[in-house]
Structure formats: C-alpha cells, structure tokens
Scaffold this motif. Sequence first.
Motif, PDB file in Angstrom:
ATOM      1  N   ALA A  65      72.688 -34.803  -4.744  1.00 54.32           N
ATOM      2  CA  ALA A  65      72.579 -36.446  -5.293  1.00 54.32           C
ATOM      3  C   ALA A  65      71.488 -36.676  -6.151  1.00 54.32           C
ATOM      4  N   PRO A  66      71.301 -37.859  -6.883  1.00 60.72           N
ATOM      5  CA  PRO A  66      70.309 -38.195  -7.373  1.00 60.72           C
ATOM      6  C   PRO A  66      69.031 -38.522  -6.808  1.00 60.72           C
ATOM      7  N   ALA A  67      67.770 -38.095  -7.295  1.00 64.58           N
ATOM      8  CA  ALA A  67      66.812 -37.898  -6.198  1.00 64.58           C
ATOM      9  C   ALA A  67      66.305 -39.159  -5.805  1.00 64.58           C
ATOM     10  N   GLU A  68      66.460 -40.148  -6.368  1.00 63.72           N
ATOM     11  CA  GLU A  68      66.222 -41.787  -5.764  1.00 63.72           C
ATOM     12  C   GLU A  68      67.125 -42.275  -5.014  1.00 63.72           C
ATOM     13  N   TYR A  69      68.374 -41.567  -4.860  1.00 61.30           N
ATOM     14  CA  TYR A  69      69.700 -41.708  -3.697  1.00 61.30           C
ATOM     15  C   TYR A  69      69.758 -41.081  -2.750  1.00 61.30           C
ATOM     16  N   SER A  70      70.153 -41.427  -1.559  1.00 64.78           N
ATOM     17  CA  SER A  70      70.627 -40.589  -0.601  1.00 64.78           C
ATOM     18  C   SER A  70      71.855 -39.977  -0.871  1.00 64.78           C
ATOM     19  N   PHE A  71      72.142 -39.078   0.145  1.00 60.04           N
ATOM     20  CA  PHE A  71      73.741 -38.333  -0.049  1.00 60.04           C
ATOM     21  C   PHE A  71      74.323 -38.700   1.181  1.00 60.04           C
ATOM     22  N   HIS A  72      75.518 -39.213   1.099  1.00 59.31           N
ATOM     23  CA  HIS A  72      76.476 -39.749   2.173  1.00 59.31           C
ATOM     24  C   HIS A  72      77.704 -39.123   2.068  1.00 59.31           C
ATOM     25  N   CYS A  73      78.298 -38.510   3.330  1.00 57.33           N
ATOM     26  CA  CYS A  73      79.491 -37.959   3.282  1.00 57.33           C
ATOM     27  C   CYS A  73      80.088 -38.352   4.819  1.00 57.33           C
ATOM     28  N   GLN A  74      81.583 -38.669   4.808  1.00 55.52           N
ATOM     29  CA  GLN A  74      81.852 -38.950   5.974  1.00 55.52           C
ATOM     30  C   GLN A  74      82.175 -37.693   6.925  1.00 55.52           C
ATOM     31  N   LEU A  75      82.461 -36.767   6.287  1.00 51.01           N
ATOM     32  CA  LEU A  75      82.799 -35.401   7.082  1.00 51.01           C
ATOM     33  C   LEU A  75      82.297 -34.224   6.202  1.00 51.01           C
ATOM     34  N   VAL A  76      81.344 -33.485   7.046  1.00 50.62           N
ATOM     35  CA  VAL A  76      80.827 -32.298   6.239  1.00 50.62           C
ATOM     36  C   VAL A  76      81.053 -31.238   7.250  1.00 50.62           C
ATOM     37  N   GLY A  77      81.599 -30.088   6.965  1.00 50.41           N
ATOM     38  CA  GLY A  77      81.653 -28.842   8.078  1.00 50.41           C
ATOM     39  C   GLY A  77      82.154 -27.781   7.171  1.00 50.41           C
ATOM     40  N   THR A  78      82.671 -26.751   8.024  1.00 50.94           N
ATOM     41  CA  THR A  78      82.915 -25.291   7.554  1.00 50.94           C
ATOM     42  C   THR A  78      84.260 -25.248   7.109  1.00 50.94           C
ATOM     43  N   ASP A  79      85.286 -26.210   7.569  1.00 53.36           N
ATOM     44  CA  ASP A  79      86.624 -26.015   7.056  1.00 53.36           C
ATOM     45  C   ASP A  79      86.719 -26.571   5.659  1.00 53.36           C
ATOM     46  N   ASP A  80      87.877 -25.911   4.801  1.00 49.90           N
ATOM     47  CA  ASP A  80      87.930 -26.357   3.572  1.00 49.90           C
ATOM     48  C   ASP A  80      88.540 -27.704   3.260  1.00 49.90           C
ATOM     49  N   LEU A  81      89.032 -28.436   4.402  1.00 53.77           N
ATOM     50  CA  LEU A  81      89.577 -29.698   4.178  1.00 53.77           C
ATOM     51  C   LEU A  81      88.312 -30.684   4.153  1.00 53.77           C
ATOM     52  N   TYR A  82      87.242 -30.424   4.339  1.00 59.82           N
ATOM     53  CA  TYR A  82      86.041 -31.273   4.393  1.00 59.82           C
ATOM     54  C   TYR A  82      85.574 -31.526   2.791  1.00 59.82           C
ATOM     55  N   PRO A  83      85.306 -32.695   2.181  1.00 60.64           N
ATOM     56  CA  PRO A  83      84.511 -32.805   0.991  1.00 60.64           C
ATOM     57  C   PRO A  83      83.565 -31.987   0.715  1.00 60.64           C
ATOM     58  N   ALA A  84      82.446 -32.225   1.753  1.00 60.40           N
ATOM     59  CA  ALA A  84      81.312 -31.309   1.392  1.00 60.40           C
ATOM     60  C   ALA A  84      81.460 -30.039   2.588  1.00 60.40           C
ATOM     61  N   LYS A  85      81.745 -29.026   1.821  1.00 64.63           N
ATOM     62  CA  LYS A  85      81.546 -27.652   2.861  1.00 64.63           C
ATOM     63  C   LYS A  85      80.223 -26.983   3.105  1.00 64.63           C
ATOM     64  N   LEU A  86      80.154 -26.426   4.314  1.00 67.40           N
ATOM     65  CA  LEU A  86      79.084 -25.658   4.644  1.00 67.40           C
ATOM     66  C   LEU A  86      79.330 -24.240   4.566  1.00 67.40           C
ATOM     67  N   ILE A  87      78.846 -23.297   3.765  1.00 69.32           N
ATOM     68  CA  ILE A  87      79.638 -22.148   3.572  1.00 69.32           C
ATOM     69  C   ILE A  87      78.542 -20.972   4.526  1.00 69.32           C
ATOM     70  N   PRO A  88      79.091 -20.344   5.357  1.00 66.73           N
ATOM     71  CA  PRO A  88      78.217 -19.434   6.457  1.00 66.73           C
ATOM     72  C   PRO A  88      77.762 -18.467   5.335  1.00 66.73           C
ATOM     73  N   ASN A  89      76.494 -18.141   5.895  1.00 67.24           N
ATOM     74  CA  ASN A  89      75.308 -17.340   5.433  1.00 67.24           C
ATOM     75  C   ASN A  89      74.890 -16.108   5.872  1.00 67.24           C
ATOM     76  N   ASP A  90      75.436 -16.049   7.335  1.00 69.87           N
ATOM     77  CA  ASP A  90      75.117 -14.901   7.812  1.00 69.87           C
ATOM     78  C   ASP A  90      76.127 -14.329   9.055  1.00 69.87           C
ATOM     79  N   ASP A  91      76.131 -13.360   9.719  1.00 73.99           N
ATOM     80  CA  ASP A  91      77.243 -12.907  10.438  1.00 73.99           C
ATOM     81  C   ASP A  91      77.173 -14.029  11.725  1.00 73.99           C
ATOM     82  N   GLU A  92      76.135 -14.560  11.997  1.00 69.97           N
ATOM     83  CA  GLU A  92      76.264 -15.476  13.351  1.00 69.97           C
ATOM     84  C   GLU A  92      76.844 -16.726  12.775  1.00 69.97           C
ATOM     85  N   ALA A  93      77.017 -17.235  11.543  1.00 66.77           N
ATOM     86  CA  ALA A  93      77.417 -18.599  11.154  1.00 66.77           C
ATOM     87  C   ALA A  93      78.999 -18.145  10.862  1.00 66.77           C
TER      88      ALA A  93
END
Length: 146
Positions: free
Chosen positions: A38-66
Amino acid sequence: MTKKFYTVSARYWSTLDSVEIVQDGEKSAKFNASVITAPAEYSFHCQLVGTDDLYPAKLIPNDDEAEKWDVLISSFQIQGFNIENNQFSYASDCTSFFTPGIWMGLVTSIILLWILTYGIHMIMQLTTNSRFDDPKGPALSVPQTE
C-alpha cells in the motif's frame, strides 16, 4: 515491513515482507506476504487474507511447518508508517475496481448501445416517396422494380 520509494508512482510504498504466527509459544510458521502493499501514507485493508488461492491476498508458506497450516484472517488491516493519533489512515483495499458484476454491466451496456446505434442508423436511412397520389386525378402507378 519495508518502505521503499518508487520513481514510477513518485511515492513511498510499504510492503509486508513476512508474517510469523506463533502457536502456544512453541510452534511457529513463517509466511511470505509480499503481495500486501500500500502507499506508505495509507493503511492496507483486505476482507480475507489466507493461504488458499481463493483469497485476494495470499500468504505463501516460507518453511516446512507453514506448509502444514491453513490460515484465514478476516478483516485484515495493517499500517506500518505515518500513524497519527493511533488510528488507521485511509485504507488501500485489496479488491480490484472492476468486479465481475461491473464487467457484466459494461459489456451489456455496450451491446445495448450498439443495438441502439444500429437502429438509429437504419431509421435515418428511411426515405419518403418522391411522388404522391392525387385524389382528383388518375391512380398513381408505382413500379415494383424501383
């Protein structure tokens, strides 16, 4: 979070590099979240964030536990810079402006506008008779070959 200046937009942007989730003080999973910007003077908002491909903002696992974790965060909002009065500033939302409903409305409107333009064009091509029947004289004969 990192703050970086981009010359193309002529502004600073903040990027959430990674998210680490700790469960019961023991297990931790680290996720890459570089799509959250997001622009530095704004905040970032998303209704759904998660590990599934269906979410607009995706969390990508970075280690084996994740890899074993399935994460869903609803109503996610974050701001790392330019915070005033302990409140979020204007939010840069993760949803795009052109939703499927908007695209459907635009395409339908364009088709209807094309039909209207074609109809007006056809009406403008109509011509009136060059000769009219005189009720006092002989009947007017109009050949069908014209």
